[in-house]
Design a protein around this motif. Structure first.
Motif, mmCIF file in Angstrom:
data_model
loop_
_atom_site.group_PDB
_atom_site.id
_atom_site.type_symbol
_atom_site.label_atom_id
_atom_site.label_comp_id
_atom_site.label_asym_id
_atom_site.label_seq_id
_atom_site.Cartn_x
_atom_site.Cartn_y
_atom_site.Cartn_z
ATOM 1 N N TYR A 106 0.643 -1.175 0.025
ATOM 2 C CA TYR A 106 0.074 0.143 -0.073
ATOM 3 C C TYR A 106 0.970 1.200 0.028
ATOM 4 O O TYR A 106 0.646 2.135 0.911
ATOM 5 C CB TYR A 106 -0.897 -0.035 1.356
ATOM 6 C CG TYR A 106 -2.005 0.631 1.082
ATOM 7 C CD1 TYR A 106 -2.894 1.076 -0.155
ATOM 8 C CD2 TYR A 106 -2.644 1.260 2.218
ATOM 9 C CE1 TYR A 106 -4.087 1.718 -0.271
ATOM 10 C CE2 TYR A 106 -3.904 2.014 2.373
ATOM 11 C CZ TYR A 106 -4.325 2.278 1.342
ATOM 12 O OH TYR A 106 -5.833 3.017 1.230
ATOM 13 N N GLY A 107 2.010 1.131 -0.957
ATOM 14 C CA GLY A 107 2.643 2.287 -1.191
ATOM 15 C C GLY A 107 1.903 3.114 -2.007
ATOM 16 O O GLY A 107 0.514 2.936 -2.255
ATOM 17 N N PRO A 108 2.493 4.344 -2.678
ATOM 18 C CA PRO A 108 1.849 4.972 -3.662
ATOM 19 C C PRO A 108 1.167 4.365 -4.925
ATOM 20 O O PRO A 108 0.116 4.654 -5.053
ATOM 21 C CB PRO A 108 2.821 6.010 -4.216
ATOM 22 C CG PRO A 108 3.936 5.507 -3.811
ATOM 23 C CD PRO A 108 3.865 4.446 -2.825
ATOM 24 N N VAL A 109 1.791 3.524 -5.449
ATOM 25 C CA VAL A 109 1.238 2.525 -6.447
ATOM 26 C C VAL A 109 0.232 1.658 -5.832
ATOM 27 O O VAL A 109 -0.930 1.608 -6.830
ATOM 28 C CB VAL A 109 2.454 1.366 -7.143
ATOM 29 C CG1 VAL A 109 1.701 0.929 -8.342
ATOM 30 C CG2 VAL A 109 3.388 2.721 -7.714
ATOM 31 N N GLY A 110 0.289 0.848 -4.897
ATOM 32 C CA GLY A 110 -0.712 0.190 -4.286
ATOM 33 C C GLY A 110 -1.940 1.147 -4.162
ATOM 34 O O GLY A 110 -2.923 0.545 -4.186
ATOM 35 N N ALA A 111 -2.002 2.224 -3.555
ATOM 36 C CA ALA A 111 -2.884 3.263 -3.074
ATOM 37 C C ALA A 111 -3.629 3.663 -4.314
ATOM 38 O O ALA A 111 -4.978 3.896 -4.408
ATOM 39 C CB ALA A 111 -2.321 4.271 -2.420
ATOM 40 N N VAL B 270 8.646 13.138 -6.135
ATOM 41 C CA VAL B 270 8.448 14.630 -6.055
ATOM 42 C C VAL B 270 7.852 15.402 -7.331
ATOM 43 O O VAL B 270 7.302 16.549 -7.305
ATOM 44 C CB VAL B 270 9.698 15.522 -5.460
ATOM 45 C CG1 VAL B 270 10.144 15.316 -4.191
ATOM 46 C CG2 VAL B 270 10.873 15.491 -6.728
ATOM 47 N N HIS B 271 7.836 14.561 -8.343
ATOM 48 C CA HIS B 271 7.510 15.048 -9.674
ATOM 49 C C HIS B 271 6.402 14.139 -10.393
ATOM 50 O O HIS B 271 6.707 13.045 -10.593
ATOM 51 C CB HIS B 271 8.715 15.039 -10.532
ATOM 52 C CG HIS B 271 8.665 15.323 -11.889
ATOM 53 N ND1 HIS B 271 8.350 14.417 -12.813
ATOM 54 C CD2 HIS B 271 8.530 16.496 -12.725
ATOM 55 C CE1 HIS B 271 8.434 14.693 -14.024
ATOM 56 N NE2 HIS B 271 8.392 16.146 -13.939
ATOM 57 N N PHE B 272 5.469 14.728 -11.017
ATOM 58 C CA PHE B 272 4.510 14.147 -11.841
ATOM 59 C C PHE B 272 4.635 14.769 -13.167
ATOM 60 O O PHE B 272 4.803 15.994 -13.351
ATOM 61 C CB PHE B 272 2.942 14.307 -11.474
ATOM 62 C CG PHE B 272 2.619 13.649 -10.179
ATOM 63 C CD1 PHE B 272 2.921 12.362 -9.890
ATOM 64 C CD2 PHE B 272 1.740 14.329 -9.229
ATOM 65 C CE1 PHE B 272 2.650 11.510 -8.635
ATOM 66 C CE2 PHE B 272 1.592 13.643 -8.290
ATOM 67 C CZ PHE B 272 1.703 12.397 -7.847
ATOM 68 N N ALA C 238 21.263 7.922 1.574
ATOM 69 C CA ALA C 238 22.296 7.557 0.510
ATOM 70 C C ALA C 238 21.561 6.477 -0.186
ATOM 71 O O ALA C 238 21.076 5.486 0.255
ATOM 72 C CB ALA C 238 23.626 6.920 0.867
ATOM 73 N N TYR C 239 21.494 6.571 -1.697
ATOM 74 C CA TYR C 239 20.893 5.531 -2.623
ATOM 75 C C TYR C 239 21.871 5.193 -3.505
ATOM 76 O O TYR C 239 22.700 5.966 -3.976
ATOM 77 C CB TYR C 239 19.899 6.294 -3.421
ATOM 78 C CG TYR C 239 18.573 6.448 -2.368
ATOM 79 C CD1 TYR C 239 17.371 5.532 -2.364
ATOM 80 C CD2 TYR C 239 18.210 7.852 -2.028
ATOM 81 C CE1 TYR C 239 16.448 5.838 -1.728
ATOM 82 C CE2 TYR C 239 17.083 7.976 -1.579
ATOM 83 C CZ TYR C 239 16.280 7.167 -1.076
ATOM 84 O OH TYR C 239 15.087 7.231 -0.486
ATOM 85 N N THR C 240 21.797 4.093 -3.906
ATOM 86 C CA THR C 240 22.457 3.412 -5.230
ATOM 87 C C THR C 240 21.057 3.546 -6.177
ATOM 88 O O THR C 240 20.456 2.456 -6.162
ATOM 89 C CB THR C 240 23.140 2.052 -5.066
ATOM 90 O OG1 THR C 240 24.030 2.152 -4.062
ATOM 91 C CG2 THR C 240 23.848 1.552 -6.275
ATOM 92 N N GLY D 268 12.301 11.778 -12.702
ATOM 93 C CA GLY D 268 11.093 11.966 -12.108
ATOM 94 C C GLY D 268 10.127 11.053 -12.337
ATOM 95 O O GLY D 268 9.013 11.447 -12.703
ATOM 96 N N GLN D 269 10.355 9.807 -12.800
ATOM 97 C CA GLN D 269 9.451 8.905 -13.804
ATOM 98 C C GLN D 269 9.070 7.542 -12.832
ATOM 99 O O GLN D 269 8.000 6.955 -13.270
ATOM 100 C CB GLN D 269 9.937 8.607 -14.677
ATOM 101 C CG GLN D 269 9.740 9.616 -15.960
ATOM 102 C CD GLN D 269 8.197 9.833 -16.141
ATOM 103 O OE1 GLN D 269 7.387 8.725 -16.252
ATOM 104 N NE2 GLN D 269 7.516 11.164 -16.115
ATOM 105 N N GLY D 270 9.889 7.203 -11.719
ATOM 106 C CA GLY D 270 9.509 5.961 -11.198
ATOM 107 C C GLY D 270 8.146 5.670 -10.857
ATOM 108 O O GLY D 270 7.529 4.727 -11.263
#
Ligand code: FAD
Length: 522
Positions: free
Chosen positions: A10-15, A44-46, A271-273, A302-304
């Motif tokens: 139920y992250g953003p895609v689940g929601a 942050v971007h749509f 920190a992200y890879t 900003g597309q994921g």
């Protein structure tokens, strides 16, 4: 307990998925281990297409209150001088909406959840985790672990796996991913500027090969910073506040020269890879992967999340049609084909963008600066840096054989948002269904098409949008149909073009095209 649909995660895609399928009335269970929304702004971007999806869900009135348009982004060299300033605000955006808008992810997710709970057909199980899945052709058996660490069993017809990058479902179904081998290490920081300082909302890509940096004011006083990790950085202290403020120091004045270095709040740093990964298949039997479970990409475009939402939108009309016995089950095979093609294109675009902004070598960075400088005079060369991508479905439910046209597989332009007919915007007017738009009414083509036996599948969704039609007030649609030599077109429930016919034999050709579509759908 048996459900039509189980949404895992139920992250953003689940929601978004819960809302899309909830609106269709299917009995749905949503399973999510975390009790609370993950209060970390990641996306942050749509883009404009994503906003069209929100419009179709009836959400744009509310969402427009929490977004801010991005006008452009200024690329600076290592001396802080502008190399190129990219204007992202178009006078005539293809999707009607601004192509780049900013938002705060937790606020967006709270809104989605407030809408999802309105649907009585959705059971939202927070504190529950999927621990086992048996994905058969006819049924899915799921084992859940509840908040008391007890196992519960449910069955469902369809599993929609929105369980993120480490997707349990993807692993359990042994779906491998293709690795684009584009890993890059960045530190991402969310910084809240003290209220007393008004901030300059210009966005910067600082192409300093010694420390590529991004500064993007998002909404209100919230600023997103991204710093590329250097090979000699001390990874142990990388995320320390002291270190982060040191990296901010040379650029902080750009927000407002009066902001003292130690003011404001670091909301988080991480920190992200960044990876580029694409699942080989988005489907196994009646289980589907959506969002980060299916793909991960560097976040430079900003597309994921936007692509995760598009997965859901693409699957929703197909699956709904199959569940309601309107479409043949074979159309579900096109989910992987259509989505993979587009996501592959977007991942490659994001990688290109990452290479452009993230060069850490003096020579390449200098060549890049020269290229961008030249490109600032030749807009075509700036395309990789723009968000307005010519996304196109290349394979799937589109006509490639009968009447090939460059626009088959692209989304139809949306007229200005100021134009409404019957109090409806263009997409609302078309509806989430297949339909025909007739642009050329020579010899009463429109009436002749309506008389065709084949065109009965479109029910009432056959529209004449000629030059005088209200939706042509801004001429966007008529220009588009003229430029592409289209007399009539069949559009899909997601507003993409299935196929088009030219100005000769319009009625006959639409008949042929409709028969082809019927073969693919029914
Ligand atoms: C720094 C950064 C910046 C980004 N910027 C942008 C941007 O500007 N625009 C954009 O579009 N995208 C952006 N993205 C990408 C975007 O954040 C992600 O694509 C998006 O959040 C993924 O959403 P999701 O719902 O697929 O996955 P997640 O948000 O990861 O949600 C998955 C959910 O599944 C749950 N789950 C996991 N396992 C189980 C299980 N066994 N059972 C049940 N539930 C489970 C998890 O608890 C989680 O809540 C960015 C990403 C990063 C890291």
């Amino acid at each position: 307990m048996h459900y039509d649909i189980a949404i895992i995660g139920y992250g953003p895609v689940g929601a978004v998925t819960a809302n899309l399928f909830g609106q269709k009335g299917f009995s749905t269970i949503v399973i999510e281990p975390k009790e609370e929304i993950w209060d970390i702004p990641r996306a942050v971007h749509f883009d404009g297409q994503t906003q069209r999806i929100f419009q179709s869900m009836g959400f744009m009135d509310e969402i427009s209150k929490i977004i801010h348009p991005m006008e452009g982004i200024n690329f600076l060299n290592n001396k802080g001088k502008s190399i190129v300033n990219i204007n992202l605000k178009l006078d005539e955006p293809i999707n009607g909406y601004d192509e780049s808008v900013f938002f705060n992810q937790p606020i967006f997710e709270r809104f989605l959840r407030s809408e999802a709970i309105k649907h009585k057909n959705i059971d939202i199980k927070l504190g529950y985790k999927l621990t086992d899945i048996e994905a058969r052709q006819s049924i899915n058996n799921l084992i859940l672990l509840n908040t008391n660490n007890e196992e519960e069993y449910v069955t469902c017809d369809y599993v929609l796996a929105c369980d993120g990058a480490n997707s349990f479902v993807r692993k359990a179904l042994n779906i491998e991913s293709f690795d684009y081998k584009c890993d890059q290490d960045w530190v991402v920081v969310d910084y809240q500027v003290d209220d007393k300082y008004k901030i300059n909302t210009d966005r910067y890509q600082i192409c300093d090969y010694k420390r590529p940096t991004t500064i993007v004011p998002i909404t209100g006083q919230h600023v997103r910073w991204e710093f590329k990790v250097n090979s000699d950085d001390n990874l142990e202290t990388l995320e320390d506040e002291k270190n982060i403020r040191k990296m901010m120091q040379p650029h902080l004045w750009r927000l407002n020269p009066e902001i003292p270095l130690h003011s404001g709040k670091l909301l988080r740093s991480s920190a992200y890879t960044f990876h580029g990964l694409l699942a080989n298949n988005f489907r196994f039997n009646n289980c589907y992967l959506l969002g980060d479970a299916a793909h991960q990409m560097p976040p430079f475009l900003g597309q994921g999340l936007c692509q995760g939402i598009k997965d859901s939108y693409n699957l929703c009309w197909k699956l709904s049609g199959v569940i309601n016995n309107t479409f043949n089950k074979k159309i579900l095979d096109t989910y992987t084909v259509e989505r993979k093609g587009i996501v592959d294109f977007v991942i490659k675009g994001a990688m290109k963008q990452g290479d452009i902004i993230g060069s850490q070598d003096w020579f390449t960075a200098t060549l890049r600066d020269i290229y961008l400088n030249i490109a600032s005079y030749i807009p075509r060369l700036l395309r990789p840096l723009k968000f307005q991508k010519p996304w196109k479905i290349k394979n799937g439910i589109i006509d490639k054989e009968l009447f090939p046209n460059d626009v088959n597989g692209v989304i139809i332009p949306h007229p200005s948002l100021n134009i409404k007919v019957e109090n409806k915007l263009f997409d609302q007017f078309l509806g989430n269904n297949f339909g025909i738009l007739v642009f050329d009414n020579t010899n009463n083509i429109y009436d002749e098409i309506k008389k065709l036996d084949s065109s009965k599948i479109f029910k009432d969704h056959i529209y004449l949008i000629d030059e005088d039609h209200e939706f042509n007030k801004d001429k966007k649609i008529s220009r588009w149909s003229t430029e592409n030599n289209i007399a009539a077109t069949i559009y899909r429930p997601d507003q993409h073009i299935y196929g088009c016919v030219g100005h000769e034999n319009v009625v006959n050709d639409i008949d042929k095209l409709t028969h082809k579509l019927i073969d693919e759908l029914i």
